[in-house]
Write a protein that holds these residues in place. Sequence first.
Motif, short mmCIF file in Angstrom:
data_model
loop_
_atom_site.label_atom_id
_atom_site.label_comp_id
_atom_site.label_asym_id
_atom_site.label_seq_id
_atom_site.Cartn_x
_atom_site.Cartn_y
_atom_site.Cartn_z
N HIS A 71 11.82 -5.85 2.53
CA HIS A 71 12.75 -6.74 3.25
C HIS A 71 12.90 -8.04 2.49
O HIS A 71 11.98 -8.48 1.78
N LYS A 120 -5.03 6.59 2.21
CA LYS A 120 -4.76 5.14 2.36
C LYS A 120 -4.64 4.79 3.83
O LYS A 120 -3.95 5.46 4.60
N THR A 145 0.82 -1.22 0.00
CA THR A 145 0.00 0.00 0.00
C THR A 145 0.85 1.26 0.00
O THR A 145 0.50 2.25 -0.64
N SER A 166 5.30 -11.10 5.83
CA SER A 166 5.63 -9.68 5.98
C SER A 166 4.92 -9.09 7.20
O SER A 166 5.51 -8.31 7.96
N1 LIG Z 1 8.85 -0.62 -4.33
C1 LIG Z 1 8.74 -1.15 -3.12
N2 LIG Z 1 9.59 -0.78 -2.13
C2 LIG Z 1 9.47 -1.34 -0.90
N3 LIG Z 1 8.52 -2.24 -0.57
C3 LIG Z 1 7.67 -2.62 -1.52
C4 LIG Z 1 7.74 -2.10 -2.84
N4 LIG Z 1 6.76 -2.67 -3.56
C5 LIG Z 1 6.12 -3.52 -2.76
N5 LIG Z 1 6.66 -3.49 -1.53
C6 LIG Z 1 6.20 -4.33 -0.43
O1 LIG Z 1 5.35 -3.56 0.40
C7 LIG Z 1 5.38 -4.20 1.68
C8 LIG Z 1 4.81 -3.29 2.71
O2 LIG Z 1 3.44 -3.24 2.48
P1 LIG Z 1 2.56 -2.02 2.95
O3 LIG Z 1 3.18 -0.75 2.50
O4 LIG Z 1 1.18 -2.28 2.50
O5 LIG Z 1 2.66 -2.11 4.51
S1 LIG Z 1 1.68 -1.43 5.57
O6 LIG Z 1 0.54 -2.28 5.67
O7 LIG Z 1 1.37 -0.10 5.11
O8 LIG Z 1 2.51 -1.42 6.77
C9 LIG Z 1 6.83 -4.51 1.87
O9 LIG Z 1 6.90 -5.59 2.77
P2 LIG Z 1 8.27 -6.00 3.50
O10 LIG Z 1 9.16 -6.50 2.39
O11 LIG Z 1 7.93 -7.05 4.47
O12 LIG Z 1 8.82 -4.76 4.12
C10 LIG Z 1 7.30 -4.84 0.46
O13 LIG Z 1 7.44 -6.22 0.23
#
Ligand SMILES: Nc1ncnc2c1ncn2[C@@H]1O[C@H](COP(=O)(O)OS(=O)(=O)O)[C@@H](OP(=O)(O)O)[C@H]1O
Length: 380
Positions: free
Chosen positions: A345, A185, A133, A221
């Motif tokens: 991550h 959002k 998101t 995640s």
């Molecule tokens: N471009 C880019 N850069 C970084 N991260 C990216 C991107 N696109 C998708 N993601 C994935 O988004 C995950 C985080 O999801 P959200 O932003 O929905 O998290 S939250 O619900 O708002 O906390 C985050 O999860 P984690 O990898 O666990 O950190 C990412 O896998």
Amino acid sequence: MWRILRPIRRRSHERSNRMAVSAYVSASWFLRILLVVLFCTIITLLSLVVTDSANFLTRSSKSGFPEESSMIEKSDPGGANEAEQRAFQADGGGGNKDTQYSNVFNKELAESEGEAVKKLPDCLIIGARKGGTRALITFLAMHPKIVTTGDEVQFFNNNESYAKGVEWYKDQMLPTKPDQILIEKSAEYFHVLYVPERVKAMDPNMKILLIIRDPFVRMVSDYSFLRRFAAANQVEGYDFPELKYSLEELAINNETGEINLQYGGLHRSKYYKFTKNWMSHFPREQIHIINGDRLASENPSIELRKVEDFLGIPNFLSEDMFYKDEIKGFYCITSTGCLGKEKGHKPPEFEPEFVEKVRSFLRPHNNLFYELVGEDYGWE
Ligand SMILES: Nc1ncnc2c1ncn2[C@@H]1O[C@H](COP(=O)(O)OS(=O)(=O)O)[C@@H](OP(=O)(O)O)[C@H]1O
């Protein structure tokens, strides 16, 4: 003798005639009353049956298909864990402190007529939490015709904020010009069952963006985020199980070896249930689903173009605005760089048996989800 008896016989004959007539009259009244009572009872019974079926249909449409109940609802521990939600809210939605990006990349598009004023959102990114998101809203914020909120407002899912009313909600927004679309959002909206009803009450024409990714990956995640969060923060009245237990220990009941239906991280990956709930309040055409796996693995402009079309704004977000950062392993913005360190991550590795157990639990939920939204996402 005959003469004496004749009047007596006539009288008794007349008496018995009168008695017969009055018995007939009483019986016919009795029958009429009986019929009226019977009619009233039937009407009452019928109205009860009709009301009950209507209630049943409403209940079914709110909580899912009736056939879902046998397969899915039994495995559903209920709503989202409120304490966990509080923990999530304490972080503004998972480390979402990114700055706003300036919208002046394209002069022609950036030139908007009229005065910028505060208004209620035209569009919501409702989740899924950990679906991508933040990446989505950050990328969309580069579009000159889009204005976004910074931190998650979490208005509809937080009773305290909701009680402050829509004027308070509006006040949390950035000023928007008449030809710009305002997007808020809050990644938890998707999972809280009473949210769509509240959104609809505010604006039945609200455009909904939902970003989902492989539900197993999302769960990992979700777990990893809460574990990091719990290690760095304390939330009053809530002990994070993520700090004490591994994901395997939380997702599998160690006594039975079966899936732990109470585990919230897994619950939030059951997209069918939550999407069905949103679709019982908003038509499918008003909900655009973004493939979060693709947004993360392919150039984001591909998924973003579909969002632009859905929102009815000019195509602006192009391939050259993004690059893949080989160290981070995610797409970043050419002009400003990658998302914050809270996002993106490398996922930990798990035993194949564990992965298969969770995946086979999620499979029927996934299949129902594909059917519901009309697209097969091909999750294992
Ligand atoms: N471009 C880019 N850069 C970084 N991260 C990216 C991107 N696109 C998708 N993601 C994935 O988004 C995950 C985080 O999801 P959200 O932003 O929905 O998290 S939250 O619900 O708002 O906390 C985050 O999860 P984690 O990898 O666990 O950190 C990412 O896998």
